[in-house]
Structures are given as C-alpha cells and as structure tokens.
Design an enzyme around this catalytic site. Structure first.
Site, PDB file in Angstrom:
ATOM      1  N   HIS A 135     -29.617   4.377  -4.290  1.00 25.01           N
ATOM      2  CA  HIS A 135     -29.532   3.721  -2.690  1.00 25.01           C
ATOM      3  C   HIS A 135     -30.510   2.765  -2.261  1.00 25.01           C
ATOM      4  CE1 HIS A 135     -26.809   6.995  -2.265  1.00 25.01           C
ATOM      5  NE2 HIS A 135     -26.248   6.691  -1.285  1.00 25.01           N
ATOM      6  N   GLY A 186     -24.723   0.743  -6.201  1.00 24.40           N
ATOM      7  CA  GLY A 186     -23.974   2.360  -6.538  1.00 24.40           C
ATOM      8  C   GLY A 186     -23.126   1.988  -4.416  1.00 24.40           C
ATOM      9  N   HIS A 187     -24.184   2.132  -3.782  1.00 26.56           N
ATOM     10  CA  HIS A 187     -23.511   2.366  -2.513  1.00 26.56           C
ATOM     11  C   HIS A 187     -24.031   1.111  -1.546  1.00 26.56           C
ATOM     12  CE1 HIS A 187     -23.504   3.145   1.630  1.00 26.56           C
ATOM     13  NE2 HIS A 187     -23.179   4.188   1.383  1.00 26.56           N
ATOM     14  N   HIS A 263     -15.251   6.060  -2.663  1.00 26.98           N
ATOM     15  CA  HIS A 263     -15.558   6.675  -1.039  1.00 26.98           C
ATOM     16  C   HIS A 263     -15.805   5.522  -0.107  1.00 26.98           C
ATOM     17  CE1 HIS A 263     -20.157   7.385   1.071  1.00 26.98           C
ATOM     18  NE2 HIS A 263     -19.883   8.817   0.928  1.00 26.98           N
ATOM     19  N   GLU A 315     -15.676  12.430  -0.501  1.00 29.85           N
ATOM     20  CA  GLU A 315     -15.480  11.715   0.783  1.00 29.85           C
ATOM     21  C   GLU A 315     -14.635  10.319   0.835  1.00 29.85           C
ATOM     22  OE1 GLU A 315     -20.550  10.855   1.536  1.00 29.85           O
ATOM     23  OE2 GLU A 315     -20.146  12.890   2.536  1.00 29.85           O
ATOM     24  N   GLU A 331     -15.600  10.722   8.021  1.00 33.48           N
ATOM     25  CA  GLU A 331     -16.791  10.682   8.761  1.00 33.48           C
ATOM     26  C   GLU A 331     -16.994   9.141   8.787  1.00 33.48           C
ATOM     27  OE1 GLU A 331     -21.218   9.187   6.267  1.00 33.48           O
ATOM     28  OE2 GLU A 331     -19.525   9.672   4.766  1.00 33.48           O
ATOM     29  N   CYS A 333     -19.696   7.873   9.747  1.00 34.92           N
ATOM     30  CA  CYS A 333     -19.778   6.295   9.397  1.00 34.92           C
ATOM     31  C   CYS A 333     -18.447   5.526   8.828  1.00 34.92           C
ATOM     32  CB  CYS A 333     -21.002   6.202   8.488  1.00 34.92           C
ATOM     33  SG  CYS A 333     -22.842   7.428   9.075  1.00 34.92           S
ATOM     34  N   CYS A 411     -26.740  10.534   8.512  1.00 37.20           N
ATOM     35  CA  CYS A 411     -26.809   8.398   8.422  1.00 37.20           C
ATOM     36  C   CYS A 411     -26.064   8.356   9.644  1.00 37.20           C
ATOM     37  CB  CYS A 411     -25.922   8.131   7.103  1.00 37.20           C
ATOM     38  SG  CYS A 411     -24.381   8.918   6.935  1.00 37.20           S
ATOM     39  N   CYS A 412     -25.029   9.423  10.168  1.00 36.19           N
ATOM     40  CA  CYS A 412     -24.061   9.450  10.621  1.00 36.19           C
ATOM     41  C   CYS A 412     -25.030   9.506  12.053  1.00 36.19           C
ATOM     42  CB  CYS A 412     -22.817  10.689  11.524  1.00 36.19           C
ATOM     43  SG  CYS A 412     -21.871  10.752  10.024  1.00 36.19           S
TER      44      CYS A 412
END
Length: 640
Positions: A135, A186-187, A263, A315, A331, A333, A411-412
């Site tokens: 990340h 990756g993200h 995801h 997720e 989620e 986000c 994160c949210c």
C-alpha cells in the site's frame, strides 16, 4: 459538448437544512473527534497510532510502528476532509491541528521524497519491494489528494510541495525505462491522485505516470508474480496471493475488462482513474471499458442502497445478482468510490443515470456509515440484521450490530468525513455554455465572474427545486436540472409560467436565459414499492420501500422482533409519520401491514400462523441503528 468540470468549492455556498446539518456535524464534531482518535486520546476506542507513527518516523520519539501497513492513509484522509471543510467554513482550531500534522509529515518525509512511516521506521530496505501487499502507492495517493484539497482551501503550499516531491519520486521510480520498476500498485489510488495533481499543476508527467500505471496493469508477465519470486520479497498478506489476480483487477489489461471483479474499493478507485484518464486524453478504448464496467456494477452487482461488494471474502464482488442481505459487505468506502466513478463518467458524457447512482449511494449507504452523533461508524452495511444470528454465526463475523467508535482498519470514517463537506463537487458541473445541477442542494453556485445561480429546495423533504439567474448569461447558455429516476412526473416553469418540457439525457434544459429569470422544476415525490428482478433470489417475494432518494427499512425498536414475519399488501401506500428518536430532517413512513403470529412452540407446523393487521414503521436506511441494537431489514415480504 465542451468538457465539463466540477465547480470549485469556494465558488459555492450551502444553505440546505439537510446538508447544512451534515457539514456542521463534520466540522464541529467529526473532525475534532477523529483528530483525538488519531492521537490516541479517546478512551475505549481502537488505537490508531497514526500520529505517533509520524512522530517516530520524524525522530521526535522512540517506539515501534503500530497498525496496518496503510495506517498513514487515515491521517491523509483526515487532512483531506479538513481541506474540504475549510473551503466553505472558517475554523482556526481545525486549521491549526492540520498545520501541525502537515509540519510533522514534512519532518517524517525522507530527503528523496519518500513518505511511508511503516517503511521509514522499520523496513527501509523493503521500500517498493512488495507492491502487491504494502500500500505504499495507495497511501501516497491519499496524501496527494490531501495536499491538493488543503491547498485549494487555504492557499498553503506546504503539504502540496511535500506531495509534489513524493510524486516526482514515484515518477522517477516507476516505468519501463532502464533502472525503473515496471510495476503498479496492489491497491489502486495513486492513478486518480496523479491525474488530480496534473489538473492543479498542469504538469503532464503526472498524467503520463497515471497512464503508465493503468496500461501496465494486467500485462504479462504479471508484475506481482515477478516480484514474489525476488529473493528479498516478504509476504505481508498471504490471503491476497490466495485470492488471485482478479482480487486486484490485475488479471487482464484494463481496457479488456468488462466485468467488475475483486475487491470492490480497489475496483472503484481503478475504474475512476480509467474514466478520468479517458476524459483528459480522449482515450476511446479506456472510455468504452469504463462504461462497460460501470454498467456491470450498477445493473448486476449493486444493492438497492447503492452498496457494492457483496461478499466478505476479499471484500469483493460476487456473481451477477448475488446480493444476499444479511451477509452483505457493502463497505462504505466502496460506495464512496462508486460516487466518484459515476461523477467522472458524467463529466465526459452527461447523463442523469450517473447522477441517479451518485444520489442512491450517497443518501443511503454513505450516510448510513455515520451516526447521528458523528462519533460512531459502520464499515460494513448489511441490508438485514438479526443480532443474535450475527453474533452466533461466524459467517456474519464481519457484521457489527452497533456502530463502532473506531476501527483497527479505519479507512471508512475519514473517507466519510472528506466526502460530505465536498457535496457541491458532486452537485454542479460547468463549461462555457452549460451548468448542470446533479444534486438538489440549497445555496448558490458562481458559474463565472458575471453569472451565478441561486438554488432553493427543501430536498430531500420534497422534490421541487427553484433556481434564480443572477447576472447576464452568455448567448446560448443553458441550465440542465437532473430529473431523478424516482420521479414519474415533473412540471417545468419559467417566471411562473408552465413551459413545454425539454428533457435531454434525463435533464430538464432551460435556455434563452436572462438576469432575474426564475426556473422551477416541480417533481411529485411519493412513497412507492420497489420490486426486485427474479434473478436476485435473496429478495424473491419481497418489496422495498422508497421515497425520493431514501430507501427505507424496518427496525425492531419500532416494530418488535421477527421483522421477517411482516408482509406488505401491494395495494397499501406508505404515508409520512414522525418516529421518536429520528430527527425531523429525515422523513419517516408508516404502512398498514400484516404480521404472522406464531404461537406454536414447535419450529414447524402443518398450519400457518395467525395473521394480524399491524402498522409497520419505516425509517430511512441511513438512519438505522441510532436508537440501540435490534433487528433491521430493508426487504419486506410482499402480499399480492
């Protein structure tokens, strides 16, 4: 049509009672509360470690890194949120806290521009060695967004200069030239952030780097396979490797992808960047791929609440129409990402369907993620909850039956905090000859130096919107007002007189405008039943209730236990009511229903239960779980 752009927040005002409430909540309660959380000053809440990580990285205190590898992003999103709030409201205390945080970030940044406390503290030799798991580029993207929003709001360049230095490092490190790393994150997140940095700086290398990351993704050999074979590769999240390449949307080149997979948050950030790149580069292949992915998402894999990502495993998205209610992940986000994705597509190809999805996700799943008091949050947003089952069955271990003060992976909450004050960015778009009204928000928008538009609406209490033109519009200037998908009938007025409807791509279009003109769109807002396609087997034989942008749910606190025993006759129309504990900015409903009463102690019988007529009280889904723990359901049994 000339390319649309969002209106700068500083050129907008918000006087809406509904949105004014949320913006005040963010500035007065949410952001100060989250600042305390980031500093680990809230008792009985999950530890953040965020500020202490930066202090350690800056050499200001001793200690070990705490939290997930992406912990830095919580602080980035918090500063981003402060920027969006300060763009419309003064708050010296918040600004001082943000300035202190930015000073700390600057001290932690390495001489070459590198910025990630996980690696600065303990893993310097592992920088950029595990892009699949770690990340670094995701966190960098969030800091870039924070630097941009804070600069726009305050004019202060310190964080913007920090992230420009970081972005310059990234541009030098990643690419196909000799000595560069031929990889991608990756993200996803950095791609869209770089495009935004291009927007504000005009430096084409940031757009080029975003394009590189997007087109490199999914090429063969897969970079994640290559890096995993390196001797110095250290696996951080083994489950990511087991979930396969679809998890990170790296299974094929992005322009060949037609189905939303993996995801859900990663997917939305990727697709948003794809749509944004297409907008700036006139990349037809990227545009077509973006539209196909959006259609698959909203037609096959989206809940009625605008939630996406149905399974807790990864997720992630599942199969088309696999939309279970009680185990839904959804989620927060991911719905915020869906809003952004829809907005980017709209800016290229104005169509009300994009605004409809923004509104659905915003008023339902996104608002459900934050409590009335601003200090409790949902990360996961199911459409049905029976606390005894949620707690007793490990399949539902991801579901929380009450909102949480914070999360280990948080994160949210800061994502909500940066989204709600930025409401005007989703509400308006302009070019030289057009103003588009996407969301109904009372206030004003400055179109250019000589033209502004005043907006008056009680939305979401009713569906009417009144506009007043201030200043002299240029020749052939038009105002486009979205007609919401829930509306079956609208009437258009200009200066008090009904005019023939002119609707283009779902927008009421007003032309030949002059200073002082009053435009009015009257849209009937009635509660109605929503029927699911038979392919959504989880909702077979059920209906949901909607009024305006709100999807409704039943709660145990109003209706007692066993909500699954209720059924709504199709001929019964829900009507407005007040419910104790629900603020009057939300409209509540009531409908005459029937409930099966089961008196037999045995679980099965050859006789049905007794049917009793009962009033079923309904609250907006976004308002659920603010009055204690209890059952909840969105989809109610239907009686023909």
């Amino acid at each position: 049509m000339e390319r649309l752009k969002q209106v700068d927040q500083k050129n907008c005002t918000v006087s809406s009672r509904f949105w004014g409430h949320y913006i005040d909540l963010i500035g007065e309660k949410v952001l100060p509360y989250q600042w305390k959380l980031l500093n680990d000053e809230v008792p009985n809440a999950e530890r953040s470690g965020c500020i202490s990580n930066f202090r350690i990285a800056a050499g200001l205190q001793e200690g070990e890194f705490y939290g997930a590898v992406f912990q830095d992003s919580d602080l980035a999103k918090w500063i981003d949120a402060v920027g969006h709030y300060l763009a419309m409201h003064e708050n010296p205390e918040l600004e001082q806290c943000a300035d202190e945080a930015i000073e700390l970030i600057g001290k932690a940044q390495q001489n070459d521009g590198y910025l990630d406390t996980y690696f600065i503290i303990n893993h310097q030799s592992q920088r950029w060695k595990n892009l699949r798991d770690c990340h670094e580029l995701y966190c960098a993207g969030h800091f870039i967004e924070a630097g941009i929003s804070y600069y726009k709001a305050t004019g202060k360049r310190k964080l913007l200069d920090i992230v420009i230095k970081l972005a310059d490092l990234i541009c030098s490190v990643f690419g196909d030239k000799e000595g560069q790393i031929p990889g991608y994150p990756g993200h996803e997140e950095i791609e869209y952030a770089l495009i935004q940095l291009f927007e504000i700086t005009g430096n084409n290398k940031y757009l080029a780097e975003a394009e590189y990351f997007l087109y490199k993704r999914g090429s063969k050999p897969c970079y994640f396979d290559v890096e995993s074979k390196q001797q110095d590769f250290t696996e951080v999240f083994p489950e990511i490797g087991r979930l396969g390449k679809t998890y990170s949307q790296s299974h094929k080149p992005v322009i060949e992808q037609k189905e939303a997979v993996g995801h859900a948050v990663r997917a939305m950030y990727l697709y948003t960047a794809m749509a944004s790149l297409a907008r700036y580069s006139d990349d037809e292949k990227m545009q077509n791929a973006s539209e196909l992915l959006w259609a698959d998402t909203v037609l096959h894999k989206m809940y009625i609440t605008g939630g996406i990502g149905s399974t807790s495993i990864g997720e992630s998205f599942s199969s088309p129409y696999d939309l279970p209610n009680n185990s839904a992940y959804c989620e927060t986000c991911a719905s915020i990402g869906l809003m952004r994705f829809s907005e980017e597509l709209f800016l290229t190809k104005p169509d009300s369907s994009f605004g409809d999805i923004i509104e659905r996700a915003l008023y339902n799943t996104v608002l459900a993620g934050i409590s009335f008091d601003g200090e409790h949050f949902f990360y996961v947003n199911p459409l049905e909850s029976v606390p005894a089952i949620d707690k007793g069955n490990p399949i539902f271990s991801h579901v929380r039956t009450v909102r949480q003060r914070w999360f280990g992976v948080a994160c949210c909450p800061p994502n909500i905090a940066r989204t709600l004050p930025d409401i005007t960015s989703y509400a308006y778009a302009v070019n030289e000859r057009n103003l588009f009204i996407q969301l109904y928000v009372s206030g004003s928008v400055q179109v250019n130096r000589s033209l502004s538009v005043l907006i008056d609406t009680k939305y979401p209490a009713d569906g009417n919107i009144r506009l007043v033109i201030k200043g002299k519009p240029s020749e052939k200037f038009s105002v486009h007002v979205r007609i919401p998908a829930w509306c079956d009938h609208s009437v258009f007025f200009m200066n008090g007189k009904i005019i023939p409807p002119c609707v283009v791509n779902g927008y009421a279009v007003f032309t030949d405008l002059n200073d002082g003109d009053e435009l009015f769109v009257k849209s009937d807002m009635q509660a109605f039943l929503v029927y699911p396609t038979p392919e959504i087997t989880a909702d077979s034989g059920r209906v949901a209730v909607q009024k305006g942008p709100f999807v409704y749910c039943a709660e145990e606190v109003d209706n007692g236990k066993v909500l699954s025993a209720f059924q709504i006759p199709e001929s019964n129309i829900p009507y407005a009511t007040k419910i104790i504990g629900i603020p009057d900015i939300y409209q509540c409903l009531e409908v005459m229903a029937e409930k099966e009463i089961w008196n037999d102690i045995k679980p099965y019988s050859n006789k049905p239960g007794k049917i009793e007529r009962k009033k079923l009280k309904l609250v907006p889904y976004c308002a659920w779980n603010n009055r204690g723990e209890g059952e909840m359901c969105v989809w109610i049994r239907r009686k023909n």
